[in-house]
Design an enzyme around this catalytic site. Structure first.
Site, short mmCIF file in Angstrom:
data_model
loop_
_atom_site.label_atom_id
_atom_site.label_comp_id
_atom_site.label_asym_id
_atom_site.label_seq_id
_atom_site.Cartn_x
_atom_site.Cartn_y
_atom_site.Cartn_z
N GLU A 72 0.82 -1.20 0.07
CA GLU A 72 0.01 0.00 -0.13
C GLU A 72 0.70 1.45 -0.08
OE1 GLU A 72 -3.49 2.17 2.23
OE2 GLU A 72 -2.69 0.44 3.12
N ASP A 93 -0.66 -4.84 3.27
CA ASP A 93 -1.26 -3.81 4.05
C ASP A 93 -0.72 -3.74 5.17
OD1 ASP A 93 -2.64 -1.77 5.03
OD2 ASP A 93 -4.75 -2.31 4.08
N ILE A 95 -0.83 -1.58 7.68
CA ILE A 95 -1.75 -1.32 8.91
C ILE A 95 -3.06 -1.24 8.23
CG2 ILE A 95 -2.40 0.08 10.71
CD1 ILE A 95 0.31 0.83 11.42
N ASP A 96 -3.84 -1.98 8.33
CA ASP A 96 -5.45 -2.07 7.71
C ASP A 96 -6.08 -1.62 8.76
OD1 ASP A 96 -7.34 -2.31 5.52
OD2 ASP A 96 -8.21 -3.68 6.69
N THR A 98 -6.06 2.10 9.54
CA THR A 98 -5.40 3.14 10.02
C THR A 98 -6.07 4.11 10.87
OG1 THR A 98 -3.79 2.74 8.14
CG2 THR A 98 -3.63 4.69 9.59
N ASP A 222 -6.02 -4.55 0.55
CA ASP A 222 -7.29 -4.55 1.66
C ASP A 222 -8.05 -5.93 1.74
OD1 ASP A 222 -7.24 -1.76 2.22
OD2 ASP A 222 -8.12 -1.40 0.30
#
Length: 301
Positions: A72, A93, A95-96, A98, A222
């Site tokens: 990402e 990802d 930190i999904d 955020t 995601d």
């Protein structure tokens, strides 16, 4: 090509790397963050997103120098989404969720998938704040903290708990469409939930904690890991239109029981048609009002 890879080694290595890098999230969840925006005020990134991705990619490159990456934060630097090829590709990802992370809301995670020959082989979604480790290997089932999970078998939408991402209604261009779909689900579902993390929500469908998840406007990182986890748990992910799901252009309609698919697709189409009619009526009303104003001004002259 998948057979030529040691997928056991890939899985074991990335698991260790995920657990190690997740310490950053666990240690920073309650602290202050330096916040930036990307696509809009709703699209946040912190220094920790960048740090986690750097650790993951640098570690994977060292171990697997011929592999490719779709991350990402790496993509956001160039604003260019690479094509998914047959080469082994890690989709990351860091930190999904955020925004959840920024607010210390504990539903946030690392999401990593490995695709080979454009087919998902490994999926890992790890929430280190509440210690939920979701994993899947193609053909080997899905697991939460090492225990097998199975998606819901509910086939009646009226008895379904539906997850839908409401925050995209902040984007003016799609607000009417998002709100129209939310209204449609609210009118029929057993309940509605918004978690703020696509990867975790997909995993909650996989474990049977919810029955349906819908949202468009996502990116491959995601959904890649969560899609494999759902499939291995017995669930289904299709395109919002009802067509085959495209991981590189993800419009998500995920469900524990595939029998829900026709009703869900029909509900969304109906909601979109209703939104379109409202938009047309609104435009016609505005045109009529403008014409009346023009007539009034002409008469006044």
């Amino acid at each position: 090509m998948a057979n030529q890879l040691d997928l056991d080694h890939c899985f074991d290595f990335v698991m260790k790397l995920t657990i190690e890098s997740a310490k950053i999230i666990r240690n920073a969840i309650q602290g202050g963050k330096c916040i930036e925006t990307k696509a809009g005020e709703w699209d946040l990134v912190t220094q920790y997103d960048k740090s986690v991705e750097e650790i993951l990619i640098s570690g994977l490159i060292k171990e697997f120098p011929t592999h490719k990456f779709i991350g990402e934060e790496t993509v956001s630097k160039t604003n260019c989404l690479p094509n998914l090829t047959d080469d082994p590709t890690w989709i990351i990802d860091p930190i999904d969720g955020t925004t959840n992370f920024v607010h210390s809301f504990p539903h946030t995670c690392i999401s990593i998938a490995l695709a080979v020959n454009r087919q998902l082989e490994i999926g890992i979604v790890y929430n280190p704040v509440i210690e939920q480790m979701f994993t899947a290997r193609r053909g080997c089932g899905a697991y939460l903290n090492g225990n097998p999970i199975k998606s819901s078998d509910i086939s009646d939408l009226k008895q379904s708990l539906v997850c839908i991402e409401a925050s995209y209604a902040r984007i003016e261009e799609i607000r009417d469409e998002v709100m129209g779909r939310i209204e449609a689900f609210v009118s029929i579902a057993h309940g509605i939930r918004t978690l703020g993390s696509a990867a975790l929500t997909l995993c909650y469908i996989a474990m049977g904690a919810a029955d349906v998840y819908h949202t468009d406007n996502l990116s491959p990182w995601d959904v890649a890991a969560g899609t494999l986890i759902i499939r291995e748990a017995g669930g289904t992910v299709i395109d919002t239109s009802g067509d085959k799901f495209n991981i590189m252009n993800p419009k998500v309609l995920a469900m524990g029981n595939k029998k829900l698919a026709p009703e869900l697709v029909k509900l969304i189409r109906s909601a979109d048609m209703k939104t379109q009619r409202k938009r047309i009526n609104k435009n016609q009303s505005a045109i009529s009002t403008n014409n009346n104003i023009i007539k009034h001004l002409a008469t006044a002259d």
